[in-house]
Motif scaffolding. Structure first.
Motif, PDB file in Angstrom:
ATOM      1  N   ALA A  12       0.815  -1.218   0.000  1.00 46.37           N
ATOM      2  CA  ALA A  12       0.000   0.000   0.000  1.00 46.37           C
ATOM      3  C   ALA A  12       0.849   1.268   0.000  1.00 46.37           C
ATOM      4  O   ALA A  12       0.313   2.372  -0.138  1.00 46.37           O
ATOM      5  N   LYS A  13       2.166   1.089   0.172  1.00 48.80           N
ATOM      6  CA  LYS A  13       3.108   2.215   0.241  1.00 48.80           C
ATOM      7  C   LYS A  13       2.696   3.218   1.315  1.00 48.80           C
ATOM      8  O   LYS A  13       2.620   4.421   1.079  1.00 48.80           O
ATOM      9  N   LYS A  14       2.405   2.658   2.479  1.00 52.41           N
ATOM     10  CA  LYS A  14       2.001   3.475   3.618  1.00 52.41           C
ATOM     11  C   LYS A  14       2.993   3.318   4.761  1.00 52.41           C
ATOM     12  O   LYS A  14       3.616   2.265   4.920  1.00 52.41           O
ATOM     13  N   SER A  15       3.112   4.351   5.562  1.00 48.56           N
ATOM     14  CA  SER A  15       3.903   4.289   6.786  1.00 48.56           C
ATOM     15  C   SER A  15       3.043   3.714   7.897  1.00 48.56           C
ATOM     16  O   SER A  15       1.823   3.914   7.923  1.00 48.56           O
ATOM     17  N   ARG A  16       3.652   2.985   8.817  1.00 44.78           N
ATOM     18  CA  ARG A  16       2.900   2.429   9.943  1.00 44.78           C
ATOM     19  C   ARG A  16       2.599   3.469  11.006  1.00 44.78           C
ATOM     20  O   ARG A  16       1.883   3.204  11.973  1.00 44.78           O
ATOM     21  N   TYR A  17       3.141   4.668  10.830  1.00 50.40           N
ATOM     22  CA  TYR A  17       2.929   5.744  11.811  1.00 50.40           C
ATOM     23  C   TYR A  17       1.660   6.526  11.492  1.00 50.40           C
ATOM     24  O   TYR A  17       0.959   6.248  10.521  1.00 50.40           O
TER      25      TYR A  17
END
Length: 350
Positions: A12-17
């Protein structure tokens, strides 16, 4: 499970933050807490119902800061920037509690020893409440399913007055604080933050408004009652529930389950489809995802929940859900009743 969740963020090209939604929530909750207090202090209000209404609004903001802002920050999931996490973690001090005590009580003890008698402070209750089937039962507990709610409402006022000091001393005796110098320094910091909190939340309203002091004190207590009840219902329904296990370690202090399996056994979700409730309570409708991945911001829990559920079922592990929030509260009520009338209840294990 770890691999699959990591793959989700990669794909998803997302940060876990946290993201922009987290920033918006932070601003909203801080304004919800401070704006009513500022109105009480600086506006010439004379209506007692308005005074109580403003304090209660502030209490909702206080609960929102606790569950939706500082919670992520102290877990280190608010931002990838450690300084931002530290600063946002201080928001718990602004609402009268203490970041260092919370870190020990919640991050260290609750997350490491979930539902384990004498180790998890969330179920280490005063003598008139019984949250574990392994705790000693007395005659008062027979009625706890009726009176526990009142004490839930008092929980945060106890927290911001005495409980932080009591717990900090206990953690020092347990060796969780490295030396006496650090302990004494910590006590002064806890006290200083509480002076700041009580100054703007109670003292200034008493001094600068036309209301009788006792009226302001009652409104202040109403604020805390709303906060305490809100926070207690969210956390207690997730763990003190008929579906949750209360495992005991063996004679060597070991558990049958590994860390992730233990969290699945002892934690329950509720109202998973409610976007609004999830937003208001900092994603803690997905307590399972939080306990498995406390280093991931709550803004992602709804997305990773299907991955967690599917993987748990694939490997024959539980994934407890309590339906709606009302259903979860009713189950918690029944659990309190059972704990008050039965010495032991069946303890699940894998």
């Amino acid at each position: 499970m770890k691999l699959r969740v990591s793959e989700y963020f990669k794909t998803a090209k997302k940060s876990r933050y946290g993201n922009k939604r987290m920033v918006i929530k932070t601003i909203f909750m801080l304004l919800l807490f401070f704006t009513p207090l500022a109105f009480i202090i600086f506006a010439p209000i004379t209506s007692i119902p308005l005074l109580f209404g403003l304090y209660i609004l502030s209490g909702l903001g206080m609960a929102g800061i606790g569950m939706g802002v500082m919670h992520d920050a102290i877990h280190g999931s608010y931002s990838k920037n450690k300084i931002v996490n530290k600063l946002m973690g201080y928001t718990i001090n602004l609402i009268g509690a203490n970041d260092k005590v919370w870190r020990l009580q919640h991050n260290v003890l609750h997350h490491s020893f979930t539902n384990i008698e004498e180790h998890d402070d969330d179920i280490n209750a005063p003598f008139f409440l019984r949250f574990s089937p392994h705790a000693k039962r007395n005659k008062l507990h027979r009625y706890q399913h009726w009176y526990a709610w009142f004490f839930y409402g008092l929980s945060t006022i106890s927290w911001v007055t005495s409980k932080d000091f009591i717990r900090y001393k206990r953690y020092y005796k347990l060796g969780l604080i490295k030396d006496r110098k650090t302990y004494i320094k910590g006590l002064f910091k806890i006290a200083a933050w509480k002076v700041v909190y009580y100054s703007y939340a109670l003292v200034l309203p008493i001094v600068l408004t036309a209301f009788a002091p006792w009226t302001v004190v009652l409104a202040f207590l109403a604020m805390h009652f709303v906060t305490g009840l809100s926070i207690s219902l969210v956390f207690q329904t997730a763990h003190v529930s008929p579906d949750a296990a209360f495992p005991l370690p063996d004679e060597n202090g070991n558990l049958d389950s590994g860390r992730l399996a233990h969290q699945l056994e002892t934690t329950c979700n509720f109202a998973q489809k409610s976007v609004v409730l999830s937003w208001l309570v900092g994603g803690l409708t997905h307590q399972i995802e939080h306990h498995l991945f406390p280093n991931i911001s709550h803004v992602h829990y709804r997305k990773i929940a299907p991955i967690v559920k599917r993987t748990a079922e694939e490997f024959g592990l539980p994934y407890h859900t309590n339906g709606s929030f009302l259903t979860a509260v009713i189950k918690h009520f029944q659990m309190l009743k059972d704990l008050g009338r039965t010495d032991m209840i069946p303890v699940q294990s894998t």
